[in-house]
Design a protein around this motif. Structure first.
Motif, PDB file in Angstrom:
ATOM      1  N   GLU A 117       0.886  -1.147   0.014  1.00 21.47           N
ATOM      2  CA  GLU A 117      -0.098   0.014  -0.015  1.00 21.47           C
ATOM      3  C   GLU A 117       0.782   1.354   0.041  1.00 21.47           C
ATOM      4  OE1 GLU A 117      -3.576   2.134   2.754  1.00 21.47           O
ATOM      5  OE2 GLU A 117      -2.790   0.188   3.062  1.00 21.47           O
ATOM      6  N   PHE A 118       2.030   1.286   0.712  1.00 25.51           N
ATOM      7  CA  PHE A 118       2.839   2.323   0.885  1.00 25.51           C
ATOM      8  C   PHE A 118       3.511   2.745  -0.448  1.00 25.51           C
ATOM      9  CE2 PHE A 118       7.405   3.506   1.583  1.00 25.51           C
ATOM     10  CZ  PHE A 118       7.277   4.981   1.968  1.00 25.51           C
ATOM     11  N   LEU A 119       3.903   1.531  -1.029  1.00 27.52           N
ATOM     12  CA  LEU A 119       4.683   1.924  -2.317  1.00 27.52           C
ATOM     13  C   LEU A 119       3.838   2.137  -3.695  1.00 27.52           C
ATOM     14  CD1 LEU A 119       7.284  -1.065  -1.951  1.00 27.52           C
ATOM     15  CD2 LEU A 119       7.890   1.266  -1.702  1.00 27.52           C
ATOM     16  N   ALA A 120       2.602   1.632  -3.483  1.00 22.00           N
ATOM     17  CA  ALA A 120       1.874   1.476  -4.762  1.00 22.00           C
ATOM     18  C   ALA A 120       1.779   2.624  -5.808  1.00 22.00           C
ATOM     19  CB  ALA A 120       0.376   0.977  -4.512  1.00 22.00           C
ATOM     20  N   GLY A 147       3.866   0.575  -8.066  1.00 23.74           N
ATOM     21  CA  GLY A 147       2.789  -0.660  -8.313  1.00 23.74           C
ATOM     22  C   GLY A 147       2.699  -1.025  -9.561  1.00 23.74           C
ATOM     23  N   ARG A 148       2.737  -0.497 -10.515  1.00 26.40           N
ATOM     24  CA  ARG A 148       2.743  -0.916 -11.802  1.00 26.40           C
ATOM     25  C   ARG A 148       3.965  -1.785 -11.938  1.00 26.40           C
ATOM     26  NH1 ARG A 148       0.405   4.068 -15.666  1.00 26.40           N
ATOM     27  NH2 ARG A 148      -1.814   3.724 -14.892  1.00 26.40           N
ATOM     28  N   ILE A 149       5.101  -1.471 -11.479  1.00 28.88           N
ATOM     29  CA  ILE A 149       6.186  -2.288 -11.578  1.00 28.88           C
ATOM     30  C   ILE A 149       5.958  -3.528 -10.750  1.00 28.88           C
ATOM     31  CG2 ILE A 149       8.809  -2.387 -11.183  1.00 28.88           C
ATOM     32  CD1 ILE A 149       8.819   0.617 -11.194  1.00 28.88           C
ATOM     33  N   ALA A 150       5.454  -3.459  -9.669  1.00 28.70           N
ATOM     34  CA  ALA A 150       5.340  -4.786  -8.903  1.00 28.70           C
ATOM     35  C   ALA A 150       4.323  -5.752  -9.653  1.00 28.70           C
ATOM     36  CB  ALA A 150       4.809  -4.421  -7.608  1.00 28.70           C
ATOM     37  N   ALA A 151       3.203  -5.081 -10.178  1.00 25.95           N
ATOM     38  CA  ALA A 151       2.418  -5.957 -10.945  1.00 25.95           C
ATOM     39  C   ALA A 151       2.958  -6.761 -12.376  1.00 25.95           C
ATOM     40  CB  ALA A 151       1.227  -5.019 -11.302  1.00 25.95           C
ATOM     41  N   ALA A 152       3.959  -6.054 -12.804  1.00 19.60           N
ATOM     42  CA  ALA A 152       4.703  -6.527 -14.191  1.00 19.60           C
ATOM     43  C   ALA A 152       5.427  -7.797 -13.701  1.00 19.60           C
ATOM     44  CB  ALA A 152       5.950  -5.722 -14.595  1.00 19.60           C
ATOM     45  N   PRO A 153       5.244  -8.862 -14.712  1.00 18.95           N
ATOM     46  CA  PRO A 153       5.978 -10.320 -14.699  1.00 18.95           C
ATOM     47  C   PRO A 153       7.404  -9.880 -14.574  1.00 18.95           C
ATOM     48  CG  PRO A 153       4.337 -10.409 -16.171  1.00 18.95           C
ATOM     49  CD  PRO A 153       4.433  -8.916 -15.927  1.00 18.95           C
ATOM     50  N   LEU A 154       8.032 -10.999 -13.596  1.00 20.21           N
ATOM     51  CA  LEU A 154       9.448 -10.789 -13.656  1.00 20.21           C
ATOM     52  C   LEU A 154      10.150 -10.783 -14.960  1.00 20.21           C
ATOM     53  CD1 LEU A 154      12.074 -10.717 -11.881  1.00 20.21           C
ATOM     54  CD2 LEU A 154      12.015 -13.136 -11.406  1.00 20.21           C
ATOM     55  N   ARG A 164      19.930  -9.182 -13.902  1.00 19.42           N
ATOM     56  CA  ARG A 164      20.072  -8.940 -12.478  1.00 19.42           C
ATOM     57  C   ARG A 164      19.261  -7.548 -11.956  1.00 19.42           C
ATOM     58  NH1 ARG A 164      26.095  -7.652  -9.681  1.00 19.42           N
ATOM     59  NH2 ARG A 164      25.190  -6.998  -7.497  1.00 19.42           N
ATOM     60  N   THR A 165      19.450  -6.592 -12.720  1.00 20.33           N
ATOM     61  CA  THR A 165      18.695  -5.306 -12.331  1.00 20.33           C
ATOM     62  C   THR A 165      17.007  -5.648 -12.152  1.00 20.33           C
ATOM     63  OG1 THR A 165      20.104  -4.070 -13.593  1.00 20.33           O
ATOM     64  CG2 THR A 165      18.077  -3.087 -13.034  1.00 20.33           C
ATOM     65  N   GLY A 166      16.524  -6.432 -13.140  1.00 19.38           N
ATOM     66  CA  GLY A 166      15.147  -6.843 -13.139  1.00 19.38           C
ATOM     67  C   GLY A 166      14.578  -7.647 -11.950  1.00 19.38           C
ATOM     68  N   ARG A 167      15.487  -8.448 -11.535  1.00 18.64           N
ATOM     69  CA  ARG A 167      15.185  -9.262 -10.268  1.00 18.64           C
ATOM     70  C   ARG A 167      15.201  -8.338  -9.156  1.00 18.64           C
ATOM     71  NH1 ARG A 167      12.995 -13.404  -7.993  1.00 18.64           N
ATOM     72  NH2 ARG A 167      13.820 -14.917  -9.591  1.00 18.64           N
ATOM     73  N   GLU A 168      16.372  -7.304  -8.930  1.00 22.74           N
ATOM     74  CA  GLU A 168      16.284  -6.372  -7.919  1.00 22.74           C
ATOM     75  C   GLU A 168      15.195  -5.642  -7.760  1.00 22.74           C
ATOM     76  OE1 GLU A 168      20.179  -4.650  -8.536  1.00 22.74           O
ATOM     77  OE2 GLU A 168      21.212  -6.221  -7.412  1.00 22.74           O
ATOM     78  N   LEU A 169      14.758  -5.193  -9.133  1.00 23.90           N
ATOM     79  CA  LEU A 169      13.603  -4.007  -9.148  1.00 23.90           C
ATOM     80  C   LEU A 169      12.451  -4.689  -8.905  1.00 23.90           C
ATOM     81  CD1 LEU A 169      13.275  -1.289 -10.222  1.00 23.90           C
ATOM     82  CD2 LEU A 169      12.678  -2.424 -12.565  1.00 23.90           C
ATOM     83  N   TRP A 170      12.266  -5.960  -9.030  1.00 23.06           N
ATOM     84  CA  TRP A 170      11.032  -6.603  -8.751  1.00 23.06           C
ATOM     85  C   TRP A 170      10.898  -6.976  -7.380  1.00 23.06           C
ATOM     86  CZ3 TRP A 170       9.631 -11.364  -6.427  1.00 23.06           C
ATOM     87  CH2 TRP A 170       8.388 -11.722  -6.607  1.00 23.06           C
ATOM     88  N   GLU A 171      12.052  -7.282  -6.821  1.00 21.40           N
ATOM     89  CA  GLU A 171      12.157  -7.540  -5.344  1.00 21.40           C
ATOM     90  C   GLU A 171      11.708  -6.156  -4.407  1.00 21.40           C
ATOM     91  OE1 GLU A 171      15.741  -9.380  -3.980  1.00 21.40           O
ATOM     92  OE2 GLU A 171      14.885 -11.308  -4.650  1.00 21.40           O
ATOM     93  N   ARG A 172      12.315  -4.906  -4.969  1.00 22.61           N
ATOM     94  CA  ARG A 172      12.439  -3.684  -4.259  1.00 22.61           C
ATOM     95  C   ARG A 172      10.714  -3.157  -4.510  1.00 22.61           C
ATOM     96  NH1 ARG A 172      18.127  -1.291  -6.452  1.00 22.61           N
ATOM     97  NH2 ARG A 172      19.196  -2.508  -4.795  1.00 22.61           N
TER      98      ARG A 172
END
Length: 335
Positions: A117-120, A147-154, A164-172
């Motif tokens: 909720e904080f990040l969305a 929020g849109r980054i979090a909803a995107a597939p890894l 590597r950057t994509g994995r870190e981005l997805w986790e954050r």
């Protein structure tokens, strides 16, 4: 099975003098000692911050996180004349982001389990590790919020930004931070500040101060065999409320300690403030993401001007080591 949300027991504190400006190095050390009296797990984040793991302190003192934050603010103001903006969360990344939302004298808490909720609604550039170039790339694909980054597939993020950057981005984007508060760890950043004797309106003098800061930090990093991944510029200026502070961070194209590259980025950040005729009282510069220069990847250059500048810089460093820091300096600073 229901799980109990993790207690938001990581604090990130941003310090500022009650009258405006950043605490000096001695004041920063005093504030770290103040935190050390409450918890042994404190990590410095110079020039104006600190991370603290207070989960043990919460249990020991029988306080919630807002109560402990109030104790810290009162002591910092009474003993050091310093105000604190405090972010509290369950990991360092979220705590840093929460501190940016907190005004001086307040605490912003991200409750356990409340990361999504904080990040969305936060913009992509607000996420740790996302510089201006990466943010532009993500926005071009419609990923303009966390929020849109979090909803995107890894896999999609990895195709856009790399594995590597994509994995870190997805986790954050999902509020995952695998780092910990490291007491006594080697500094991840170094900083320096220039204060003007009076409110400074002259843009040229402000840029000369920036150049002197990049020269200083660049020489320090080269002497220690380090490079940085990014720069943060902090400008303190007069407004209707007294003095306000603006801070912006940008990522370098590649890790470097080359003064010319640092100066160029610092100027771009300074331009982005668009302060025009602002009355500036002080400028601070922080080199972030320090790492050993031997571990950093370096793009080969066939530009003879760039290679000559680096050789001259190395010679200048040796002369400064032998004859003092003012033995060699850019002509713009000698005026």
């Amino acid at each position: 099975m229901n799980t109990v949300p993790e207690v938001p027991g990581i604090l990130y504190l941003r310090f500022s003098k009650a009258g405006g400006g950043l605490p000096d190095s001695a004041g920063h050390e005093g504030l770290l000692a103040l935190l050390g009296a409450l918890t042994p797990v404190v990590e410095a984040a110079p020039p104006d911050g600190a991370l603290a793991d207070v989960r043990g302190a919460l249990r020991y003192f029988g306080l919630d996180v807002r109560g402990l934050a109030s104790v810290i603010r009162i002591r910092a103001l009474a003993l050091h004349g310093v105000d604190c903006a405090i972010g509290a969360a369950e990991n360092p990344m979220l705590a840093r982001m929460a501190a940016r939302r907190a005004a001086p004298g307040t605490t912003f808490v991200v409750p356990g389990g409340g990361a999504a909720e904080f990040l969305a609604d936060r913009p992509a550039a607000a996420l740790d590790g996302v510089g201006a170039a990466t943010a532009r790339t993500l926005c071009a694909y419609g990923l303009d919020s966390v929020g849109r980054i979090a909803a995107a597939p890894l896999g999609t993020l990895q195709r856009i930004t790399g594995v590597r950057t994509g994995r870190e981005l997805w986790e954050r984007a999902h509020g995952i931070d695998r780092t910990a508060v490291l007491p006594g760890a080697a500094a991840r950043s170094i900083a320096a500040e220039r204060s003007f004797p009076r409110d400074e309106l002259d843009r040229e003098r402000q840029r000369r101060a920036l150049m002197s800061l990049t020269e200083e930090l660049g020489a320090r990093m080269r002497g220690d065999g380090q490079v940085c991944r990014g720069l943060a510029v902090c400008v303190r200026y007069a407004d209707r409320t007294g003095y306000s502070t603006l801070t912006r961070t940008r990522t370098l194209r590649e890790p470097t300690a080359h003064s010319a590259a640092l100066t160029a980025l610092a100027y771009r950040i300074h331009d982005s403030f668009a302060l025009q005729r602002a009355r500036v009282r002080g400028i601070a510069l922080r080199a972030e993401g320090l790492m050993e220069s031997e571990r950093a990847a370096h793009q080969l250059s066939f530009d003879p001007v760039d290679e000559r500048a680096r050789r001259i810089e190395a010679v200048a460093d040796r002369l400064r080591d032998r004859f003092g820091p003012r033995a060699v300096m850019p002509g713009r600073l000698a005026a």
